[in-house]
Design an enzyme around this catalytic site. Structure first.
Site, PDB file in Angstrom:
ATOM      1  N   GLU A  33      -1.217  -5.107  22.343  1.00  0.00           N
ATOM      2  CA  GLU A  33      -2.485  -5.835  22.177  1.00  0.00           C
ATOM      3  C   GLU A  33      -3.399  -5.496  23.344  1.00  0.00           C
ATOM      4  N   THR A  41      -8.272 -11.902  16.279  1.00  0.00           N
ATOM      5  CA  THR A  41      -9.519 -12.580  15.928  1.00  0.00           C
ATOM      6  C   THR A  41      -9.233 -14.021  15.528  1.00  0.00           C
ATOM      7  N   GLY A 115      -3.742   0.564  22.503  1.00  0.00           N
ATOM      8  CA  GLY A 115      -2.759   1.449  21.880  1.00  0.00           C
ATOM      9  C   GLY A 115      -3.457   2.619  21.213  1.00  0.00           C
ATOM     10  N   THR A 143      -5.037  -3.549  13.468  1.00  0.00           N
ATOM     11  CA  THR A 143      -6.094  -3.630  14.481  1.00  0.00           C
ATOM     12  C   THR A 143      -7.321  -4.443  14.031  1.00  0.00           C
ATOM     13  N   GLY A 182     -22.701 -16.404   3.643  1.00  0.00           N
ATOM     14  CA  GLY A 182     -21.274 -16.322   3.302  1.00  0.00           C
ATOM     15  C   GLY A 182     -20.469 -17.323   4.110  1.00  0.00           C
ATOM     16  N   ILE A 184     -18.860 -17.290   7.166  1.00  0.00           N
ATOM     17  CA  ILE A 184     -19.138 -17.549   8.579  1.00  0.00           C
ATOM     18  C   ILE A 184     -20.477 -18.265   8.735  1.00  0.00           C
ATOM     19  N   ALA A 320      -6.733 -14.384   7.091  1.00  0.00           N
ATOM     20  CA  ALA A 320      -5.548 -14.418   7.948  1.00  0.00           C
ATOM     21  C   ALA A 320      -4.266 -14.490   7.120  1.00  0.00           C
ATOM     22  N   HIS A 321      -4.257 -15.332   6.068  1.00  0.00           N
ATOM     23  CA  HIS A 321      -3.015 -15.487   5.296  1.00  0.00           C
ATOM     24  C   HIS A 321      -2.703 -14.251   4.474  1.00  0.00           C
ATOM     25  N   HIS A 444      -1.104 -42.128  -6.243  1.00  0.00           N
ATOM     26  CA  HIS A 444      -2.391 -42.815  -6.345  1.00  0.00           C
ATOM     27  C   HIS A 444      -2.567 -43.751  -5.153  1.00  0.00           C
TER      28      HIS A 444
HETATM   29  P1  FAD Z   1      -7.199  -9.413  13.863  1.00  0.00           P
HETATM   30  O1  FAD Z   1      -6.927 -10.839  13.850  1.00  0.00           O
HETATM   31  O2  FAD Z   1      -8.607  -8.953  13.959  1.00  0.00           O
HETATM   32  O3  FAD Z   1      -6.360  -8.815  15.086  1.00  0.00           O
HETATM   33  C1  FAD Z   1      -6.434  -7.478  15.439  1.00  0.00           C
HETATM   34  C2  FAD Z   1      -5.995  -7.360  16.880  1.00  0.00           C
HETATM   35  O4  FAD Z   1      -5.804  -5.983  17.186  1.00  0.00           O
HETATM   36  C3  FAD Z   1      -7.023  -7.861  17.894  1.00  0.00           C
HETATM   37  O5  FAD Z   1      -6.421  -8.764  18.783  1.00  0.00           O
HETATM   38  C4  FAD Z   1      -7.493  -6.618  18.615  1.00  0.00           C
HETATM   39  O6  FAD Z   1      -7.803  -6.849  19.977  1.00  0.00           O
HETATM   40  C5  FAD Z   1      -6.255  -5.741  18.499  1.00  0.00           C
HETATM   41  N1  FAD Z   1      -6.525  -4.303  18.608  1.00  0.00           N
HETATM   42  C6  FAD Z   1      -7.444  -3.578  17.938  1.00  0.00           C
HETATM   43  N2  FAD Z   1      -7.348  -2.272  18.242  1.00  0.00           N
HETATM   44  C7  FAD Z   1      -6.328  -2.176  19.154  1.00  0.00           C
HETATM   45  C8  FAD Z   1      -5.729  -1.101  19.834  1.00  0.00           C
HETATM   46  N3  FAD Z   1      -6.121   0.154  19.638  1.00  0.00           N
HETATM   47  N4  FAD Z   1      -4.708  -1.369  20.695  1.00  0.00           N
HETATM   48  C9  FAD Z   1      -4.276  -2.641  20.892  1.00  0.00           C
HETATM   49  N5  FAD Z   1      -4.806  -3.700  20.255  1.00  0.00           N
HETATM   50  C10 FAD Z   1      -5.810  -3.468  19.389  1.00  0.00           C
HETATM   51  N6  FAD Z   1      -9.517 -16.206   7.895  1.00  0.00           N
HETATM   52  C11 FAD Z   1      -8.865 -17.187   7.256  1.00  0.00           C
HETATM   53  O7  FAD Z   1      -7.945 -16.905   6.480  1.00  0.00           O
HETATM   54  N7  FAD Z   1      -9.193 -18.501   7.444  1.00  0.00           N
HETATM   55  C12 FAD Z   1     -10.196 -18.862   8.265  1.00  0.00           C
HETATM   56  O8  FAD Z   1     -10.469 -20.049   8.412  1.00  0.00           O
HETATM   57  C13 FAD Z   1     -10.909 -17.851   8.942  1.00  0.00           C
HETATM   58  N8  FAD Z   1     -11.914 -18.170   9.774  1.00  0.00           N
HETATM   59  C14 FAD Z   1     -12.563 -17.176  10.448  1.00  0.00           C
HETATM   60  C15 FAD Z   1     -13.618 -17.531  11.276  1.00  0.00           C
HETATM   61  C16 FAD Z   1     -14.312 -16.558  11.964  1.00  0.00           C
HETATM   62  C17 FAD Z   1     -15.448 -16.960  12.872  1.00  0.00           C
HETATM   63  C18 FAD Z   1     -13.926 -15.200  11.836  1.00  0.00           C
HETATM   64  C19 FAD Z   1     -14.642 -14.128  12.606  1.00  0.00           C
HETATM   65  C20 FAD Z   1     -12.892 -14.833  10.999  1.00  0.00           C
HETATM   66  C21 FAD Z   1     -12.201 -15.825  10.292  1.00  0.00           C
HETATM   67  N9  FAD Z   1     -11.172 -15.512   9.411  1.00  0.00           N
HETATM   68  C22 FAD Z   1     -10.520 -16.503   8.737  1.00  0.00           C
HETATM   69  C23 FAD Z   1     -10.742 -14.129   9.193  1.00  0.00           C
HETATM   70  C24 FAD Z   1      -9.471 -13.836  10.014  1.00  0.00           C
HETATM   71  O9  FAD Z   1      -9.729 -14.092  11.374  1.00  0.00           O
HETATM   72  C25 FAD Z   1      -9.030 -12.386   9.822  1.00  0.00           C
HETATM   73  O10 FAD Z   1      -8.900 -12.115   8.437  1.00  0.00           O
HETATM   74  C26 FAD Z   1      -7.702 -12.142  10.505  1.00  0.00           C
HETATM   75  O11 FAD Z   1      -7.776 -12.414  11.880  1.00  0.00           O
HETATM   76  C27 FAD Z   1      -7.258 -10.690  10.300  1.00  0.00           C
HETATM   77  O12 FAD Z   1      -6.043 -10.504  10.930  1.00  0.00           O
HETATM   78  P2  FAD Z   1      -5.582  -9.070  11.441  1.00  0.00           P
HETATM   79  O13 FAD Z   1      -4.219  -9.283  12.011  1.00  0.00           O
HETATM   80  O14 FAD Z   1      -5.743  -8.064  10.390  1.00  0.00           O
HETATM   81  O15 FAD Z   1      -6.592  -8.656  12.594  1.00  0.00           O
HETATM   82  P1  NAD Z   2     -19.189 -12.720   3.949  1.00  0.00           P
HETATM   83  O1  NAD Z   2     -18.919 -11.485   3.207  1.00  0.00           O
HETATM   84  O2  NAD Z   2     -18.445 -13.957   3.614  1.00  0.00           O
HETATM   85  O3  NAD Z   2     -20.724 -13.117   3.807  1.00  0.00           O
HETATM   86  C1  NAD Z   2     -21.748 -12.245   4.134  1.00  0.00           C
HETATM   87  C2  NAD Z   2     -22.988 -12.709   3.410  1.00  0.00           C
HETATM   88  O4  NAD Z   2     -24.071 -11.987   3.933  1.00  0.00           O
HETATM   89  C3  NAD Z   2     -22.942 -12.470   1.904  1.00  0.00           C
HETATM   90  O5  NAD Z   2     -23.333 -13.631   1.234  1.00  0.00           O
HETATM   91  C4  NAD Z   2     -23.922 -11.332   1.714  1.00  0.00           C
HETATM   92  O6  NAD Z   2     -24.552 -11.359   0.451  1.00  0.00           O
HETATM   93  C5  NAD Z   2     -24.894 -11.578   2.853  1.00  0.00           C
HETATM   94  N1  NAD Z   2     -25.628 -10.392   3.282  1.00  0.00           N
HETATM   95  C6  NAD Z   2     -25.163  -9.122   3.408  1.00  0.00           C
HETATM   96  N2  NAD Z   2     -26.145  -8.316   3.840  1.00  0.00           N
HETATM   97  C7  NAD Z   2     -27.246  -9.099   4.000  1.00  0.00           C
HETATM   98  C8  NAD Z   2     -28.580  -8.844   4.414  1.00  0.00           C
HETATM   99  N3  NAD Z   2     -28.985  -7.631   4.734  1.00  0.00           N
HETATM  100  N4  NAD Z   2     -29.444  -9.885   4.483  1.00  0.00           N
HETATM  101  C9  NAD Z   2     -29.048 -11.140   4.119  1.00  0.00           C
HETATM  102  N5  NAD Z   2     -27.797 -11.422   3.712  1.00  0.00           N
HETATM  103  C10 NAD Z   2     -26.911 -10.416   3.653  1.00  0.00           C
HETATM  104  O7  NAD Z   2     -19.025 -12.325   5.491  1.00  0.00           O
HETATM  105  P2  NAD Z   2     -18.963 -13.224   6.798  1.00  0.00           P
HETATM  106  O8  NAD Z   2     -19.440 -14.590   6.512  1.00  0.00           O
HETATM  107  O9  NAD Z   2     -19.609 -12.436   7.869  1.00  0.00           O
HETATM  108  O10 NAD Z   2     -17.414 -13.275   7.069  1.00  0.00           O
HETATM  109  C11 NAD Z   2     -16.672 -12.056   7.338  1.00  0.00           C
HETATM  110  C12 NAD Z   2     -15.271 -12.169   6.882  1.00  0.00           C
HETATM  111  O11 NAD Z   2     -14.561 -13.119   7.642  1.00  0.00           O
HETATM  112  C13 NAD Z   2     -15.194 -12.573   5.444  1.00  0.00           C
HETATM  113  O12 NAD Z   2     -14.610 -11.513   4.721  1.00  0.00           O
HETATM  114  C14 NAD Z   2     -14.308 -13.756   5.400  1.00  0.00           C
HETATM  115  O13 NAD Z   2     -13.267 -13.593   4.487  1.00  0.00           O
HETATM  116  C15 NAD Z   2     -13.740 -13.898   6.797  1.00  0.00           C
HETATM  117  N6  NAD Z   2     -13.846 -15.318   7.151  1.00  0.00           N
HETATM  118  C16 NAD Z   2     -13.091 -16.195   6.444  1.00  0.00           C
HETATM  119  C17 NAD Z   2     -13.205 -17.529   6.697  1.00  0.00           C
HETATM  120  C18 NAD Z   2     -12.377 -18.486   5.915  1.00  0.00           C
HETATM  121  O14 NAD Z   2     -11.437 -18.058   5.282  1.00  0.00           O
HETATM  122  N7  NAD Z   2     -12.678 -19.769   5.928  1.00  0.00           N
HETATM  123  C19 NAD Z   2     -14.087 -17.998   7.653  1.00  0.00           C
HETATM  124  C20 NAD Z   2     -14.867 -17.080   8.324  1.00  0.00           C
HETATM  125  C21 NAD Z   2     -14.729 -15.736   8.062  1.00  0.00           C
END
Ligand code: FAD
Ligand code: NAD
Length: 466
Positions: A33, A41, A115, A143, A182, A184, A320-321, A444
């Site tokens: 990492e 993330t 890495g 990653t 969307g 976020i 994440a899931h 209920h």
């Molecule tokens: P990541 O969690 O992105 O982890 C990748 C890791 O790899 C990082 O720590 C990075 O530093 C490391 N890395 C990258 N390149 C290298 C390298 N070359 N060497 C060593 N380390 C490296 N998803 C949900 O299901 N529920 C939610 O409520 C939700 N909320 C979110 C809210 C926000 C604000 C954001 C941004 C995302 C959210 N997501 C949510 C999405 C979720 O975070 C991601 O889908 C998830 O973290 C992806 O997991 P991952 O293991 O693929 O990668």
């Molecule tokens: P998203 O794909 O959910 O939403 C992006 C939105 O931006 C869409 O509605 C799209 O139509 C709009 N858009 C795209 N280009 C645009 C433009 N030029 N002008 C105006 N609107 C535009 O992406 P996000 O909200 O950035 O989230 C990123 C990823 O993180 C998602 O894939 C999501 O699965 C994950 N995430 C998940 C959760 C959760 O599970 N609760 C929470 C946060 C993030």
């Protein structure tokens, strides 16, 4: 040099879960990492901190708007944003410390540093102080992803920000402009709207959360509008600029006319892109697809036989899931097992209030495929539990096969929908009919009775409390 059976690159929910499952299956496992804090993330700048702030801001919102109706009078209510952010940091730390513990417990060697493949079996780890190399029979790329931006919009991380900075603001914005309606945009928009910010969402398409069942976006829009959100649909953002503390976002409205939005912060939330920078994929010979993701087959194997990839860096939902399931799947494939993921049954959740949750086919998808289906809908307005907690917005919608009654999709918006959706996932994994769920006793009064009632409505239009 150390030799491993499996090296996992990236410690997000995909990577750390893959490492745990590999270790459970008897593989000598390393995880690499680049940051000193494990969890990716999700734990550091995603799922966990956003939910911490959503919970805090929801408490404030309730205290301000709903407590007096409950007979609780408060005086001089105010937000202490520093404390809110400190608590969020503490929640993150508890969770990342938990991953340190799990790595130790499972005897996974942790390497801190970037890495990078030197070949298909050798990985260099560039830390702050030194550089190491390890050999691994198999590698799992996990990653993750980074925020995307738009042409004409430069993220300065101060006024034009991504979710990462939005989770660390030291003040409540006066006017937060959000590009993207969307997940976020709506989750973090909710945090700051509840704390008193004016929030304007500029969305390119004609609805919120446009990839989910259309009914959900419509209902969510209605509720968030009541909370003061302003929405601008079918608007194409063309640029953003900063002058001092002021941000100007320019866009084209549906008629093509130029419009300007002025605020003090702009959150860019238009999706995320796979992250492979500095990973040395070329040295290992790993190919990417046309969208910059690591290309994988149905077994999440890349074109290089001993290298696999999972999570946000490959195709599919960025959740994440989903990443976790893929981590388990790859570990079990390496152990010679035959695991399977049903991607259609990975639930999606939006943690606004009310929460939005869904699994399976949307009505739009069923219509397009020509499948005959029935619809059962139950509003929370008719739920005793929801009336007691003053959470009357939203509904549960069950879509079932018109011939067999098998549940094909469940779409809900309402209190605790994020947890309620689990029942629908279990039902669909076991290929339950709507009648099956309608005949199961639900405690209920609970919100889950809405799932029973919507199932009864889908199965012969026989909801009991409608
Ligand atoms: P990541 O969690 O992105 O982890 C990748 C890791 O790899 C990082 O720590 C990075 O530093 C490391 N890395 C990258 N390149 C290298 C390298 N070359 N060497 C060593 N380390 C490296 N998803 C949900 O299901 N529920 C939610 O409520 C939700 N909320 C979110 C809210 C926000 C604000 C954001 C941004 C995302 C959210 N997501 C949510 C999405 C979720 O975070 C991601 O889908 C998830 O973290 C992806 O997991 P991952 O293991 O693929 O990668
Ligand atoms: P998203 O794909 O959910 O939403 C992006 C939105 O931006 C869409 O509605 C799209 O139509 C709009 N858009 C795209 N280009 C645009 C433009 N030029 N002008 C105006 N609107 C535009 O992406 P996000 O909200 O950035 O989230 C990123 C990823 O993180 C998602 O894939 C999501 O699965 C994950 N995430 C998940 C959760 C959760 O599970 N609760 C929470 C946060 C993030």
């Amino acid at each position: 040099m150390s030799n491993y059976d499996v090296a996992v690159i990236g410690s997000g929910p995909g990577g750390y879960v893959a490492a745990i499952r590999c270790a459970q299956l008897g593989f000598k496992t390393a995880i690499i990492e680049k940051y000193s804090s494990l969890g990716g993330t999700c734990l550091n700048v995603g799922c966990i901190p956003s939910k911490a702030l959503l919970d805090s801001s929801e408490h404030f919102h309730n205290a301000k708007h709903n407590f007096s109706t409950h007979g609780i009078d408060l005086k001089d209510l105010k937000v202490n944003i520093k404390q809110m952010i400190d608590r969020k940091r503490d929640v993150v730390k508890q969770n990342t410390d938990g991953i340190d513990y799990l790595m130790k417990k499972n005897k996974v060697d942790v390497y801190t540093g970037m890495g990078s493949f030197m070949s298909a079996t050798r990985i260099q780890i560039k830390g702050e102080k030194d550089t190491k190399e390890i050999e691994a029979k198999y590698s799992i790329i996990a990653t993750g992803s980074k925020p995307s931006s738009l042409p004409g919009v430069t993220i300065d991380k101060k006024r034009i920000i991504t979710s990462t900075e939005a989770l660390e603001l030291q003040e409540v914005p006066a006017h937060l402009i959000i590009i993207g309606g969307g997940v976020i945009g709506l989750e973090l928009g909710s945090v700051y709207a509840r704390l008193g910010a004016k929030v304007s969402v500029i969305e390119y398409t004609d609805s919120l959360i446009p990839t989910m069942d259309r009914g959900l976006g419509k209902e969510l829009q209605k509720v968030l509008k009541k909370e003061g959100f302003e929405f601008y649909f079918k608007h194409k953002v063309t640029g953003a600029s900063v002058k001092g503390k002021n941000v100007t976002v320019t866009a084209e409205d549906p008629s093509g006319a130029k419009v300007e939005f002025k605020g003090d912060y702009c959150l860019v939330a238009v999706g995320r892109k796979p992250y492979t920078e500095g990973l040395g994929l070329d040295k290992a010979g790993v190919q990417m697809d046309e969208r910059g993701r690591v290309a994988v087959n149905d077994h999440l194997q890349t074109n290089v036989a001993n290298i696999y990839a999972i999570g946000d860096v490959v195709r599919g939902a960025m959740l994440a899931h989903k990443a976790e399931e893929e981590g388990v799947l790859v570990a079990e494939i390496l152990a010679g097992q035959k695991p399977h993921i049903n991607y259609n049954l990975i639930p999606g959740v939006v943690y606004t209030w009310p929460e939005v949750a869904a699994v399976g086919y949307t009505e739009e998808q069923l219509k397009e495929s020509g499948k005959k289906y029935t619809v059962g809908k139950f509003p929370f307005l008719a739920s005793g539990r929801a009336r007691a907690s003053m959470d009357k917005d939203g509904f549960v919608k069950v879509l079932a096969d018109a011939t067999t009654d098998e549940i094909l999709g469940v779409h809900m918006i309402g209190p605790r929908a994020a947890d309620l959706i689990a029942e629908a996932v279990v039902a669909m994994e076991f290929r339950a009919s709507a009648e099956d769920i309608g005949r199961i006793s639900h405690a209920h009064p609970t919100y889950s009775e809405a799932m029973k009632e919507a199932s009864l409505a889908a199965s012969g239009n026989r909801a009991l409390h409608l």
